[in-house]
Design an enzyme around this catalytic site. Sequence first.
Site, PDB file in Angstrom:
ATOM      1  N   LYS A 120       3.973   8.859  13.717  1.00  0.00           N
ATOM      2  CA  LYS A 120       2.721   9.195  12.898  1.00  0.00           C
ATOM      3  C   LYS A 120       1.872  10.037  13.845  1.00  0.00           C
ATOM      4  CE  LYS A 120       2.522   6.219   8.890  1.00  0.00           C
ATOM      5  NZ  LYS A 120       2.631   6.850   7.773  1.00  0.00           N
TER       6      LYS A 120
ATOM      7  N   ARG B  54       9.958   1.248   1.456  1.00  0.00           N
ATOM      8  CA  ARG B  54      11.179   1.125   0.678  1.00  0.00           C
ATOM      9  C   ARG B  54      12.173   0.535   1.157  1.00  0.00           C
ATOM     10  NH1 ARG B  54      11.187   7.491   0.243  1.00  0.00           N
ATOM     11  NH2 ARG B  54       9.237   7.188   0.925  1.00  0.00           N
TER      12      ARG B  54
HETATM   13  N1  BES Z   1       2.525   3.490   4.676  1.00  0.00           N
HETATM   14  C1  BES Z   1       2.624   4.777   4.481  1.00  0.00           C
HETATM   15  C2  BES Z   1       2.108   5.354   3.276  1.00  0.00           C
HETATM   16  C3  BES Z   1       0.719   5.541   3.322  1.00  0.00           C
HETATM   17  C4  BES Z   1      -0.077   6.707   3.823  1.00  0.00           C
HETATM   18  C5  BES Z   1      -0.270   4.554   2.784  1.00  0.00           C
HETATM   19  C6  BES Z   1      -1.356   6.836   3.626  1.00  0.00           C
HETATM   20  C7  BES Z   1      -1.525   4.584   3.055  1.00  0.00           C
HETATM   21  C8  BES Z   1      -1.993   5.835   3.065  1.00  0.00           C
HETATM   22  C9  BES Z   1       4.315   4.920   4.439  1.00  0.00           C
HETATM   23  O1  BES Z   1       5.079   3.836   4.924  1.00  0.00           O
HETATM   24  C10 BES Z   1       4.712   6.204   4.748  1.00  0.00           C
HETATM   25  O2  BES Z   1       4.528   6.661   5.957  1.00  0.00           O
HETATM   26  N2  BES Z   1       5.138   7.117   3.855  1.00  0.00           N
HETATM   27  C11 BES Z   1       5.650   8.554   4.131  1.00  0.00           C
HETATM   28  C12 BES Z   1       6.837   8.705   3.418  1.00  0.00           C
HETATM   29  C13 BES Z   1       7.548   9.877   4.137  1.00  0.00           C
HETATM   30  C14 BES Z   1       8.115   9.849   5.563  1.00  0.00           C
HETATM   31  C15 BES Z   1       9.001  10.103   3.085  1.00  0.00           C
HETATM   32  C16 BES Z   1       4.175   9.438   3.697  1.00  0.00           C
HETATM   33  O3  BES Z   1       3.808   9.180   2.628  1.00  0.00           O
HETATM   34  O4  BES Z   1       4.243  10.547   4.466  1.00  0.00           O
HETATM   35 MN    MN Z   2       5.415   4.696   6.956  1.00  0.00          MN
END
Ligand code: BES
Ligand code: MN
Length: 500
Positions: free
Chosen positions: A276, A350
């Site tokens: 990230k 997931r």
């Molecule tokens: N934990 C994150 C989602 C999240 C983002 C929760 C902001 C709370 C605040 C999750 O694991 C994630 O990184 N999701 C990605 C999925 C994508 C890579 C398909 C996302 O939402 O960008």
């Molecule tokens: Mn994630």
Amino acid sequence: MAAPVKIEFSRFSAPKEGVLVVLCGEGLEFGSFTRKALGDTRNYVLRAAKLERFTGKSGAALSLILPEGRGPSRLIVLGTGKPDKFSQKDALKTGGLALGKVPAAAGELTVIAELPNGALKPEQAADLALGAVLRGYEFDRYKTKRKDGEDKPAAKTVTVAVADPSAATAAYKSRAAIAQGVITARDLVNEPANVLYPLEFARRARELKKHGVEVEVLDVKAMRKLGMNALLGVGQGSAHDSAMVIMRWQGGKKGDEPVAFVGKGVCFDTGGISIKPAAGMEDMKGDMAGAACVVGLMQALAGRKARVNAVGVIALVENMPSGTAQRPGDIVTSMSGQTIEIINTDAEGRLILADALWYTAKKFKPKFMVDLATLTGAIIIALGHEHAGLFANDDKLASRLTEAGLATGELVWRMPLAPEYDKLIDSKFADVKNTGGSRWAGAITAAQFLGRFIADKTPWAHLDIAGAGFDSRQTDINKSWGSGWGVRLLDRLVADYYER
Ligand code: BES
Ligand code: MN
Ligand code: ZN
């Protein structure tokens, strides 16, 4: 930690000192005891109300310093709107406001729990007390000093003056258990990831044993034996071992099929190799809010001796980039036997839920399962922080969750699951891939993925709480970053529909 607010119920009486809180209906109407308690001070209140254009609307407040010789040094008048419209949510909000309107270092608090048309019912008074306790929560474990004048929860004891203190005390017992559950969930979410790694989380979940919850912890070896490679793949880059915790509360009939709750517990989500960006990454200590809610819920159910059999399952991992981390392109075989191609290691929630959900359905054959997960940023784009996303394969479960949401103020909004989305997650090399490959329908493709891991057509609902679990809407009963969202919602779901 800031000392929790203590609640006492007393008979109707006017305090001689400290802070007095009274309720005022729309049109500046007071109940008869409140009028008596105010005495001459009522004229002073009416004058201030006129100047401040305070009319007793729900949520409005008038804060007055009383002159020497009037007993309490402060008087807070809280608007409660039309008395016949005073709901459970209003009672909670009023309790929250009562505490919130009292400045730091003011004295003890007495709330006269009376509307213009009569005393609050014991349940309403108990809800008011719950609102005050939730508002009073503060996570200050790591504050070694306080800035001058900084707001501190002002009152340690809130006395709620009611018509029937013993009935209110009895009604408050279950609320106290719920408050404890919410506070546990908030504490877990607020805790930083250097302190709260998977095994430490498991240790804290084990503390539920003292409330009568059976707790079992599966370590890496046990999970490997069960074939939970989707979960283990996420944790393999971390120096901390992954774990799964199974909590059971047996308050129902022996042999009755349980209700089940499953939580995403990513103690920290760096994104892994698909790392990230730096900005805001610190928030990813809250990526275990789903698991925190499940622990808080189990504590609440046990604490109020809910007449239900309930199972809580939490999947605990840390998602890190390292030489041992999972790569994009890797293919893992989940416990269900289905193979998963990892496209993006940041779509990790997931993956761990795939194994946790499969395990829960197979092992416990529950009446239904609800999972909670801070799963996608996309759900925040869709719903903001006002509703959690609800996905379900069962209409009855979905509408019950919606009702429980309206009752508690922890709102959910149903989103679609449909076979049309399946092609987005079909993989070239494996049975399924872990992202849709584009940004479209990001919350839906995540839910659709989970749907492939629901064994035996178990009724199931998925709550995407990325917008609700932390850094969410500030309310009159929550000023904490970690919100404890979902404990009250799911406790209500159980209480209204599943207790014998
Ligand atoms: N934990 C994150 C989602 C999240 C983002 C929760 C902001 C709370 C605040 C999750 O694991 C994630 O990184 N999701 C990605 C999925 C994508 C890579 C398909 C996302 O939402 O960008
Ligand atoms: Mn994630
Ligand atoms: Zn995550």
